[in-house]
Design an enzyme around this catalytic site. Structure first.
Site, PDB file in Angstrom:
ATOM      1  N   ARG A 152     -11.577  15.930   7.139  1.00 58.03           N
ATOM      2  CA  ARG A 152     -12.327  16.244   5.907  1.00 58.03           C
ATOM      3  C   ARG A 152     -13.751  16.682   6.224  1.00 58.03           C
ATOM      4  O   ARG A 152     -14.393  16.097   7.099  1.00 58.03           O
ATOM      5  CB  ARG A 152     -12.376  15.011   4.990  1.00 58.03           C
ATOM      6  CG  ARG A 152     -11.038  14.696   4.351  1.00 58.03           C
ATOM      7  CD  ARG A 152     -11.103  13.419   3.536  1.00 58.03           C
ATOM      8  NE  ARG A 152     -10.037  12.516   3.931  1.00 58.03           N
ATOM      9  CZ  ARG A 152      -9.991  11.227   3.631  1.00 58.03           C
ATOM     10  NH1 ARG A 152     -10.944  10.675   2.913  1.00 58.03           N
ATOM     11  NH2 ARG A 152      -8.972  10.481   4.031  1.00 58.03           N
ATOM     12  N   ARG A 173      -2.642  -2.087  -3.437  1.00 61.47           N
ATOM     13  CA  ARG A 173      -3.838  -1.286  -3.235  1.00 61.47           C
ATOM     14  C   ARG A 173      -3.776  -0.112  -4.214  1.00 61.47           C
ATOM     15  O   ARG A 173      -2.793   0.629  -4.239  1.00 61.47           O
ATOM     16  CB  ARG A 173      -3.866  -0.748  -1.813  1.00 61.47           C
ATOM     17  CG  ARG A 173      -5.048   0.150  -1.602  1.00 61.47           C
ATOM     18  CD  ARG A 173      -5.008   0.828  -0.263  1.00 61.47           C
ATOM     19  NE  ARG A 173      -6.231   1.606  -0.109  1.00 61.47           N
ATOM     20  CZ  ARG A 173      -6.305   2.711   0.618  1.00 61.47           C
ATOM     21  NH1 ARG A 173      -5.233   3.159   1.239  1.00 61.47           N
ATOM     22  NH2 ARG A 173      -7.436   3.359   0.723  1.00 61.47           N
ATOM     23  N   GLU A 207      -8.100  -5.180   5.173  1.00 61.55           N
ATOM     24  CA  GLU A 207      -8.017  -4.875   3.745  1.00 61.55           C
ATOM     25  C   GLU A 207      -6.890  -5.662   3.066  1.00 61.55           C
ATOM     26  O   GLU A 207      -7.014  -6.071   1.918  1.00 61.55           O
ATOM     27  CB  GLU A 207      -7.821  -3.363   3.558  1.00 61.55           C
ATOM     28  CG  GLU A 207      -9.082  -2.602   3.962  1.00 61.55           C
ATOM     29  CD  GLU A 207      -8.888  -1.112   4.141  1.00 61.55           C
ATOM     30  OE1 GLU A 207      -9.179  -0.364   3.220  1.00 61.55           O
ATOM     31  OE2 GLU A 207      -8.428  -0.706   5.232  1.00 61.55           O
ATOM     32  N   HIS A 252     -12.977   2.777   0.068  1.00 60.89           N
ATOM     33  CA  HIS A 252     -12.955   1.779   1.162  1.00 60.89           C
ATOM     34  C   HIS A 252     -13.651   0.480   0.743  1.00 60.89           C
ATOM     35  O   HIS A 252     -14.147  -0.265   1.586  1.00 60.89           O
ATOM     36  CB  HIS A 252     -13.686   2.307   2.427  1.00 60.89           C
ATOM     37  CG  HIS A 252     -13.005   3.433   3.135  1.00 60.89           C
ATOM     38  ND1 HIS A 252     -13.701   4.484   3.673  1.00 60.89           N
ATOM     39  CD2 HIS A 252     -11.696   3.667   3.402  1.00 60.89           C
ATOM     40  CE1 HIS A 252     -12.863   5.328   4.259  1.00 60.89           C
ATOM     41  NE2 HIS A 252     -11.624   4.854   4.099  1.00 60.89           N
ATOM     42  N   ASN A 271       0.878  -1.173   0.000  1.00 63.06           N
ATOM     43  CA  ASN A 271       0.000   0.000   0.000  1.00 63.06           C
ATOM     44  C   ASN A 271       0.919   1.227   0.000  1.00 63.06           C
ATOM     45  O   ASN A 271       1.472   1.594   1.029  1.00 63.06           O
ATOM     46  CB  ASN A 271      -0.879  -0.040   1.260  1.00 63.06           C
ATOM     47  CG  ASN A 271      -1.849   1.124   1.332  1.00 63.06           C
ATOM     48  OD1 ASN A 271      -1.800   2.047   0.516  1.00 63.06           O
ATOM     49  ND2 ASN A 271      -2.723   1.089   2.313  1.00 63.06           N
TER      50      ASN A 271
END
Ligand code: ADP
Length: 393
Positions: free
Chosen positions: A238, A88, A381, A177, A7
């Site tokens: 965010r 990823r 993940e 996600h 990743n």
């Protein structure tokens, strides 16, 4: 079969090596400060950390490989013991609805998606190119954050803007996600003991980045993030949803460029911006307990929005069988789960406070007579990426 999962971020690289016969995690680690100086943290039964020069991602991949085959501390005899690498990749645009073996054409397509994810796709691609160079002949597989949402219906993914803008520039909701929503919803179905493709599930991935997903019969039918990971919930830093007119208004009032305004919405907003305290929920919770009104407002806003999305997705699916919490906050923050579920009683979500008193474990937290099951499922993940990589090759 050993699969390396990478990743790559702009200045970091996280890795895991898994034995895919047993799905056992062999080692994991992290390279940080790539392009600045370089730091490696390698976690196995012989943990170590070192400051080592990493001028670029290629150097970082080389250092990871050296760590894996180190005669004393490594877990592999040679590089040929890595049978595939799963990467990823954040944005797959409309092109990818599944994980794919990386070819020149796939590389070009990932590059084309870079304008939709300028912070994420370029380093993802750099990681792929570094592996091709250092491990020639080893297949690379791209696993996209957006892929699980590729079957979303048009009514969910279209923005109400001129259709030509969608056709010309592909401006639409993509969602992110995806690997996490896919994994935790499938585990939840197992825990409930019903077929995955017979359930209406809402998954809440609540970490620094946070999104909610409506999963009907195993398909993502709506999700809170959009063209970019800025839409939806209020997150660590965010803003999530707001009136789009706010953007030119801020630009005018504060004399900012579009890039500067976007920077505020990405990095200085969310619970950090509202509280003025922190983006970390542990800090926020401590501040709220000590009477900080803005920390309380930020936490209230966060929970309210999650609950509102869950409610709207119950409507989208015309029903709800289960709600699933995951990621840093979802897995660990007992009080936040309780606050969110307090809004959802009318839908038939009822929390058992004793069962909810749990962190980081897969567990059902609803009462035995709760119409809708509530569960915590730690996300994984990397395991999804490794499974997809194995399937793709
Ligand atoms: P990301 O991967 O998006 O960076 P994570 O999934 O690691 O985010 O989640 C980070 C968030 O999880 C932080 O806001 C942190 O406060 C929260 N978190 C982690 N552990 C706990 C805990 N024990 N209690 C409450 N919040 C926690």
């Amino acid at each position: 079969m050993n699969i390396l999962v990478l990743n790559c971020g702009s200045s970091s690289l996280k890795y895991q090596l898994l034995n895919m016969e047993t799905e056992e995690l062999l080692v994991k680690g992290l390279c940080e400060r790539i392009g600045i100086d370089g730091y490696l943290k390698h976690t196995s039964d012989k943990d170590y950390e070192s400051n080592v020069a990493m001028p670029d991602h290629e150097a970082a991949v080389k250092i990871v490989m050296d760590a894996l085959i180190d005669p004393e501390r490594g877990v592999l005899k040679s590089m040929s013991d890595v049978h595939a690498v799963g990467h990823r990749v954040v944005h797959g645009g409309e092109k990818f609805s599944d994980s794919v073996v990386v070819t020149d054409e796939v590389e070009r397509a990932i590059d084309e998606c870079s304008e939709l994810a300028p912070l994420h796709n370029p380093p993802n691609l750099i990681g792929i190119r570094a592996c091709k160079k250092i491990m020639p002949g080893v297949p690379n597989v791209a696993v996209f954050d957006t892929a699980f949402h590729a079957k979303m219906p048009e009514k969910a993914f279209l923005y109400a803007i001129p259709y030509e803008l969608y056709e010309k520039h592909k401006i639409r909701k993509y969602g992110f996600h995806g690997t996490s929503h896919k994994y935790v919803s499938a585990v939840a179905a197992e825990l409930i003991g019903k077929p995955y493709n017979s359930l209406k599930i809402v998954t809440c991935h609540l970490g620094n980045g946070a999104s909610v997903c409506a999963i009907e019969n195993g398909v993502s039918v709506d999700t809170s993030m959009g063209l970019t990971p800025l839409e939806g919930l209020a997150m660590g830093t965010r803003s999530g949803d707001l009136d789009p007119a706010v953007v030119p208004f801020i630009m005018q009032k504060e004399e900012l460029t579009a890039g500067e305004a976007l920077d505020i919405l990405n990095k200085k907003s969310g619970v950090l911006g509202v509280s003025g305290v922190s983006s970390d929920f542990r800090d926020l919770s401590a501040a709220e307990k000590s009477g900080n009104a803005r920390a309380k407002a930020a936490m209230d806003m966060f929970c309210y929005r999650v609950a509102r999305y869950v409610g709207s997705y119950a409507v989208a699916m015309n029903g709800l069988d289960a709600i699933v919490f995951t990621a840093g906050i979802g897995e660990n923050d007992i009080a936040i789960r309780e606050r969110i579920c307090a809004y959802l009683g009318f839908l038939g979500v009822h929390i058992d406070n004793d069962k909810n008193n749990s962190r980081g474990k897969a567990v059902e937290i609803s009462t035995s007579d709760s119409k809708v099951k509530a569960l915590v499922v730690p996300t994984n993940e990397e395991l999804v990426i490794a499974r997809d990589t194995k399937a793709a090759i």
